[in-house]
Scaffold this motif. Structure first.
Motif, PDB file in Angstrom:
ATOM      1  N   TYR A 127       0.841  -1.204   0.000  1.00 11.22           N
ATOM      2  CA  TYR A 127       0.000   0.000   0.000  1.00 11.22           C
ATOM      3  C   TYR A 127       0.877   1.255   0.000  1.00 11.22           C
ATOM      4  O   TYR A 127       0.660   2.179  -0.786  1.00 11.22           O
ATOM      5  CB  TYR A 127      -0.931   0.047   1.216  1.00 11.22           C
ATOM      6  CG  TYR A 127      -1.883  -1.116   1.339  1.00 11.22           C
ATOM      7  CD1 TYR A 127      -2.529  -1.671   0.226  1.00 11.22           C
ATOM      8  CD2 TYR A 127      -2.153  -1.677   2.579  1.00 11.22           C
ATOM      9  CE1 TYR A 127      -3.411  -2.729   0.354  1.00 11.22           C
ATOM     10  CE2 TYR A 127      -3.035  -2.739   2.717  1.00 11.22           C
ATOM     11  CZ  TYR A 127      -3.651  -3.262   1.596  1.00 11.22           C
ATOM     12  OH  TYR A 127      -4.517  -4.316   1.749  1.00 11.22           O
ATOM     13  N   GLN A 128       1.888   1.287   0.889  1.00  9.94           N
ATOM     14  CA  GLN A 128       2.760   2.461   0.975  1.00  9.94           C
ATOM     15  C   GLN A 128       3.470   2.720  -0.358  1.00  9.94           C
ATOM     16  O   GLN A 128       3.563   3.870  -0.800  1.00  9.94           O
ATOM     17  CB  GLN A 128       3.801   2.281   2.083  1.00  9.94           C
ATOM     18  CG  GLN A 128       3.220   2.391   3.468  1.00  9.94           C
ATOM     19  CD  GLN A 128       4.270   2.164   4.540  1.00  9.94           C
ATOM     20  OE1 GLN A 128       5.477   2.242   4.308  1.00  9.94           O
ATOM     21  NE2 GLN A 128       3.812   1.863   5.757  1.00  9.94           N
ATOM     22  N   ARG A 129       3.944   1.665  -0.986  1.00  5.23           N
ATOM     23  CA  ARG A 129       4.656   1.823  -2.259  1.00  5.23           C
ATOM     24  C   ARG A 129       3.709   2.241  -3.382  1.00  5.23           C
ATOM     25  O   ARG A 129       4.081   3.039  -4.242  1.00  5.23           O
ATOM     26  CB  ARG A 129       5.408   0.550  -2.608  1.00  5.23           C
ATOM     27  CG  ARG A 129       6.565   0.325  -1.656  1.00  5.23           C
ATOM     28  CD  ARG A 129       7.271  -0.969  -1.852  1.00  5.23           C
ATOM     29  NE  ARG A 129       8.269  -1.099  -0.783  1.00  5.23           N
ATOM     30  CZ  ARG A 129       9.295  -1.909  -0.833  1.00  5.23           C
ATOM     31  NH1 ARG A 129       9.487  -2.673  -1.900  1.00  5.23           N
ATOM     32  NH2 ARG A 129      10.144  -1.968   0.161  1.00  5.23           N
ATOM     33  N   SER A 142       0.213  -3.611 -10.677  1.00  7.57           N
ATOM     34  CA  SER A 142      -0.217  -4.763  -9.887  1.00  7.57           C
ATOM     35  C   SER A 142       0.602  -4.798  -8.610  1.00  7.57           C
ATOM     36  O   SER A 142       1.755  -4.365  -8.582  1.00  7.57           O
ATOM     37  CB  SER A 142      -0.030  -6.066 -10.655  1.00  7.57           C
ATOM     38  OG  SER A 142      -0.934  -6.150 -11.731  1.00  7.57           O
ATOM     39  N   LEU A 143      -0.004  -5.331  -7.562  1.00 10.61           N
ATOM     40  CA  LEU A 143       0.642  -5.457  -6.267  1.00 10.61           C
ATOM     41  C   LEU A 143       0.866  -6.934  -5.986  1.00 10.61           C
ATOM     42  O   LEU A 143      -0.087  -7.715  -6.013  1.00 10.61           O
ATOM     43  CB  LEU A 143      -0.225  -4.835  -5.172  1.00 10.61           C
ATOM     44  CG  LEU A 143      -0.672  -3.397  -5.432  1.00 10.61           C
ATOM     45  CD1 LEU A 143      -1.603  -2.921  -4.332  1.00 10.61           C
ATOM     46  CD2 LEU A 143       0.517  -2.472  -5.568  1.00 10.61           C
ATOM     47  N   ALA A 144       2.107  -7.323  -5.712  1.00  7.20           N
ATOM     48  CA  ALA A 144       2.445  -8.737  -5.541  1.00  7.20           C
ATOM     49  C   ALA A 144       2.998  -9.020  -4.153  1.00  7.20           C
ATOM     50  O   ALA A 144       4.058  -8.497  -3.782  1.00  7.20           O
ATOM     51  CB  ALA A 144       3.453  -9.162  -6.599  1.00  7.20           C
ATOM     52  N   VAL A 200       4.903  -3.621 -11.594  1.00  7.61           N
ATOM     53  CA  VAL A 200       4.589  -4.581 -10.530  1.00  7.61           C
ATOM     54  C   VAL A 200       5.287  -4.083  -9.273  1.00  7.61           C
ATOM     55  O   VAL A 200       6.505  -3.923  -9.242  1.00  7.61           O
ATOM     56  CB  VAL A 200       5.075  -6.009 -10.897  1.00  7.61           C
ATOM     57  CG1 VAL A 200       4.806  -6.965  -9.732  1.00  7.61           C
ATOM     58  CG2 VAL A 200       4.390  -6.501 -12.155  1.00  7.61           C
ATOM     59  N   ILE A 201       4.501  -3.817  -8.261  1.00  3.58           N
ATOM     60  CA  ILE A 201       5.021  -3.347  -6.974  1.00  3.58           C
ATOM     61  C   ILE A 201       5.125  -4.539  -6.046  1.00  3.58           C
ATOM     62  O   ILE A 201       4.181  -5.326  -5.921  1.00  3.58           O
ATOM     63  CB  ILE A 201       4.098  -2.256  -6.371  1.00  3.58           C
ATOM     64  CG1 ILE A 201       4.073  -1.032  -7.300  1.00  3.58           C
ATOM     65  CG2 ILE A 201       4.536  -1.886  -4.962  1.00  3.58           C
ATOM     66  CD1 ILE A 201       3.100   0.047  -6.886  1.00  3.58           C
TER      67      ILE A 201
END
Length: 180
Positions: free
Chosen positions: A30-32, A151-153, A176-177
């Motif tokens: 979330y922070q990133r 996208s968050l992985a 992709v984070i």
């Protein structure tokens, strides 16, 4: 590895993830995301309503609303198609055949009106390869989408190289984070 078997393995790994580890990784993601260029330059954000095994999207929705961003959520229909509907107080959500909360009313937003789509999936690579849930909804939607995608992985979803067959119709995400 076959996509079906890999999907099952990743889901099992996500379910087995210790709650504190999952929360730590989620908070990092979330922070990133909230520090990213894509987030900070967007006014309209499309995000799925997460299921129990997925990264919780409620904090993303809440942060977007607090930042006065317009939040859109997907609605699926026949032909494995989908559209995004603004999430307003008037929009009612109901579980789809896949158990995902979707709007049952409201008007769709045109693709050109969406700045950022937070694309869900089960597996991701640094190059943006994505293994989805198998319906092809996002690949179809993203085929002619020109906005930003991210996208968050969680660690269990991140692979250095795809361990699945990447087909020519599979649409990569732009960013992709990861939590690390």
């Amino acid at each position: 590895m076959k996509k079906k078997a890999l999907r099952e393995q990743i889901i099992a790994n996500l379910v087995a993830l210790a709650p504190d580890v999952r929360q730590f990784q989620a908070d990092e993601l979330y922070q990133r995301l909230f520090a990213s260029h894509a987030w900070n330059t967007s006014h309209t954000v499309a995000v799925t309503m997460s299921t129990a095994t997925e990264l919780d999207t409620k904090p993303i929705i809440e942060a977007a609303q607090q930042a006065d961003k317009r939040v859109l959520v997907p609605r699926t229909f026949s032909g494995r198609q989908m559209e995004f509907v603004p999430m307003t107080d008037a929009v009612r959500l109901e579980a789809s055949e896949y158990g995902i909360q979707e709007p049952i009313n409201g008007n769709a937003t045109v693709k050109s009106g969406i700045d950022l789509i937070v694309v869900p999936g089960l597996a991701f690579t640094p190059e943006g390869d994505r293994l989805g849930f198998g319906g092809g909804y996002y690949d179809r939607y993203l085929a002619d989408y020109s906005g930003q995608t991210v996208s968050l992985a969680l660690d269990a979803q991140y692979f250095d190289t795809p361990e699945w067959t990447v087909n020519e119709h599979d649409i990569k995400v732009q960013q992709v984070i990861t939590a690390h």
